[in-house]
Design a protein around this motif. Structure first.
Motif, short mmCIF file in Angstrom:
data_model
loop_
_atom_site.label_atom_id
_atom_site.label_comp_id
_atom_site.label_asym_id
_atom_site.label_seq_id
_atom_site.Cartn_x
_atom_site.Cartn_y
_atom_site.Cartn_z
N VAL A 1 0.86 -1.17 0.00
CA VAL A 1 0.00 0.00 0.00
C VAL A 1 0.90 1.22 0.00
CG1 VAL A 1 -1.78 1.31 1.21
CG2 VAL A 1 -1.84 -1.20 1.24
N MET A 2 0.87 2.01 -1.07
CA MET A 2 1.79 3.13 -1.23
C MET A 2 1.38 4.32 -0.38
SD MET A 2 2.43 3.18 -5.36
CE MET A 2 3.20 4.80 -5.19
N ASP A 3 2.39 5.06 0.08
CA ASP A 3 2.16 6.36 0.68
C ASP A 3 3.04 7.37 -0.07
OD1 ASP A 3 4.77 6.12 1.65
OD2 ASP A 3 4.11 5.42 3.62
N PHE A 4 3.05 8.62 0.35
CA PHE A 4 3.77 9.65 -0.39
C PHE A 4 5.28 9.42 -0.41
CE2 PHE A 4 -0.20 11.98 0.35
CZ PHE A 4 -0.44 12.42 -0.95
N SER A 5 5.80 8.80 0.64
CA SER A 5 7.24 8.52 0.65
C SER A 5 7.60 7.48 -0.42
CB SER A 5 7.68 8.03 2.04
OG SER A 5 7.03 6.82 2.38
N ASP A 6 6.71 6.51 -0.62
CA ASP A 6 6.95 5.51 -1.66
C ASP A 6 6.91 6.14 -3.05
OD1 ASP A 6 7.10 3.31 0.13
OD2 ASP A 6 4.92 3.32 0.30
N VAL A 7 6.00 7.07 -3.23
CA VAL A 7 5.90 7.77 -4.51
C VAL A 7 7.20 8.50 -4.81
CG1 VAL A 7 4.74 9.64 -5.75
CG2 VAL A 7 3.40 8.03 -4.39
N GLU A 8 7.73 9.16 -3.82
CA GLU A 8 8.98 9.92 -4.00
C GLU A 8 10.12 8.98 -4.38
OE1 GLU A 8 11.76 13.13 -1.55
OE2 GLU A 8 9.95 12.29 -0.63
N LYS A 9 10.18 7.82 -3.76
CA LYS A 9 11.24 6.86 -4.06
C LYS A 9 11.12 6.35 -5.50
CE LYS A 9 11.61 5.18 0.72
NZ LYS A 9 11.38 4.02 1.61
N LEU A 10 9.90 6.10 -5.93
CA LEU A 10 9.69 5.56 -7.27
C LEU A 10 10.06 6.56 -8.35
CD1 LEU A 10 6.31 3.61 -6.87
CD2 LEU A 10 8.57 2.65 -7.29
N THR A 11 9.78 7.84 -8.09
CA THR A 11 10.09 8.86 -9.10
C THR A 11 11.59 8.99 -9.34
OG1 THR A 11 10.08 10.59 -7.39
CG2 THR A 11 8.02 10.20 -8.59
N LYS A 12 12.39 8.53 -8.39
CA LYS A 12 13.85 8.63 -8.52
C LYS A 12 14.45 7.42 -9.22
CE LYS A 12 14.33 11.50 -4.37
NZ LYS A 12 14.92 11.60 -3.02
N GLN A 13 13.65 6.38 -9.43
CA GLN A 13 14.17 5.19 -10.08
C GLN A 13 14.29 5.41 -11.60
OE1 GLN A 13 12.45 1.41 -9.18
NE2 GLN A 13 12.10 1.90 -7.03
N LYS A 14 15.34 4.86 -12.19
CA LYS A 14 15.55 4.97 -13.62
C LYS A 14 15.01 3.73 -14.33
CE LYS A 14 19.73 7.81 -13.21
NZ LYS A 14 21.16 7.94 -13.56
N ASP A 15 14.62 3.93 -15.58
CA ASP A 15 14.11 2.83 -16.41
C ASP A 15 12.93 2.13 -15.75
OD1 ASP A 15 16.12 3.31 -18.32
OD2 ASP A 15 17.54 2.10 -17.16
N LEU A 16 12.07 2.92 -15.13
CA LEU A 16 10.90 2.36 -14.44
C LEU A 16 9.67 2.46 -15.33
CD1 LEU A 16 9.57 1.33 -11.76
CD2 LEU A 16 9.14 3.74 -11.22
N THR A 17 8.91 1.38 -15.39
CA THR A 17 7.63 1.37 -16.10
C THR A 17 6.52 1.04 -15.11
OG1 THR A 17 8.62 0.66 -18.19
CG2 THR A 17 6.25 0.33 -17.94
N ILE A 18 5.50 1.88 -15.07
CA ILE A 18 4.37 1.67 -14.17
C ILE A 18 3.14 1.29 -14.99
CG2 ILE A 18 2.83 2.75 -12.48
CD1 ILE A 18 5.09 4.54 -11.62
N VAL A 19 2.50 0.21 -14.62
CA VAL A 19 1.29 -0.25 -15.30
C VAL A 19 0.09 0.11 -14.45
CG1 VAL A 19 0.08 -2.22 -16.29
CG2 VAL A 19 2.58 -2.15 -16.33
N VAL A 20 -0.86 0.84 -15.02
CA VAL A 20 -2.01 1.32 -14.26
C VAL A 20 -3.30 1.12 -15.07
CG1 VAL A 20 -0.65 3.05 -13.02
CG2 VAL A 20 -1.77 3.67 -15.17
N PRO A 21 -4.46 1.14 -14.39
CA PRO A 21 -5.74 1.06 -15.11
C PRO A 21 -5.97 2.30 -15.96
CG PRO A 21 -6.01 0.53 -12.78
CD PRO A 21 -4.65 1.13 -12.93
#
Length: 228
Positions: A17-37
Motif C-alpha cells: 500500500v503506497m504512501d507519499f514517501s513511496d511515490v517519491e522513491k519511485l520517481t527517482k528510479q531509472k528505467d521504471l515502467t508503471i502499469v495502471v488502469p
C-alpha cells in the motif's frame, strides 16, 4: 482489505500500500515502467506524481469513469433477429413518423407500443414545452458530443413519452412490446425495464452505460429488426 484481496489472488509476489514517501522513491528510479488502469482517477494521479515516468495503461474495469460511461458499444441481441414483415412495417412506420414530425435537430427517434399486433400508443421525441424551445432558448446539446451528458436536453424521448402517456391513460404495459427506431438510452431503458414491457424491437443505434444490461435484468427481450 483491498491488499488482502489482491494477495489472495496469488498473481504477484508482493503487494504494498503506497504512501507519499513511496511515490517519491519511485520517481527517482531509472528505467521504471508503471502499469495502471486506463481510467480517469489513475490518469490524474500519474500525471501529477509521475510526469516523467513511462506509463502503460491497461483497459481493465475499475470504476465507472468518463470513458466507460460514454463509450458506445454494439448491442448483444443474443441472436434474436427478426425478419418478419410486421416488425419491419412497424419499425419503418415509427422511423417515418419521427422523420416528419420530430423537431429535434440531433436525432429523430420514433416509438410505438404494440399489443396483439395493434398499435396502442405511438410517438416520437420532441422538445417540451414547445417544439421551438431549443431554437428560442438555445439547445444544451450543442455543447456536447454524441453520447456525452445525454441527460442534458430539452427533449422528451419517444420511449419516455409513451410510458408517461400510458400512465396517464391507465394503460397496463405488461406483456406489451415496444418498437423503437434507435436502441434506447440508459434512462429510457430503465423506464422500459420497470414498466412491464416484455420486448424491445429496434433497428439501429448503440448501447451506452447500462442500457442493455438493465433491460436484460428485468427479462426484457431485445430483438434486432433486420430491414434488409
Amino acid at each position: 482489505m483491498v491488499r488482502k484481496a489482491v494477495e489472495s489472488l496469488g498473481i504477484t509476489k508482493n503487494v504494498y500500500v503506497m504512501d507519499f514517501s513511496d511515490v517519491e522513491k519511485l520517481t527517482k528510479q531509472k528505467d521504471l515502467t508503471i502499469v495502471v488502469p486506463n481510467e480517469d482517477v489513475t490518469k490524474q494521479f500519474v500525471e501529477e506524481f509521475f510526469p516523467k515516468t513511462k506509463i502503460e495503461f491497461e483497459n481493465i474495469f475499475l470504476r465507472w469513469d468518463r470513458h466507460n460511461s460514454t463509450a458506445e458499444s454494439a448491442v448483444n441481441v443474443d441472436q434474436k433477429i427478426s425478419l418478419k414483415e410486421f416488425d419491419k412495417e412497424i419499425i419503418q412506420k415509427v422511423r417515418a413518423d419521427a422523420a416528419s414530425g420530430s423537431s429535434d435537430w440531433w436525432r429523430r427517434v420514433g416509438a410505438a407500443v404494440i399489443n396483439d399486433k395493434k398499435i396502442i400508443l405511438e410517438g416520437y421525441n420532441k422538445h417540451v414545452p414547445s417544439a421551438h424551445t431549443p431554437y428560442a432558448n438555445g439547445d444544451p446539446r450543442n455543447a456536447f458530443h454524441k453520447g456525452v451528458n445525454i441527460d442534458l436536453s430539452t427533449a422528451l424521448h419517444a420511449e419516455a413519452g409513451l410510458i408517461a402517456e400510458a400512465a396517464r391513460q391507465g394503460i397496463n404495459l405488461s406483456c406489451c412490446s415496444m418498437y423503437v427506431s434507435t436502441f434506447p438510452c440508459p434512462s429510457c431503458a430503465k423506464l422500459i425495464a420497470y414498466s412491464g414491457i416484455s420486448r424491445v424491437f429496434y433497428t439501429g443505434g448503440y448501447g451506452v452505460l447500462d442500457a442493455e444490461s438493465i433491460l436484460k435484468s428485468q427479462d426484457v427481450e431485445i430483438i434486432f429488426v433486420d430491414l434488409g
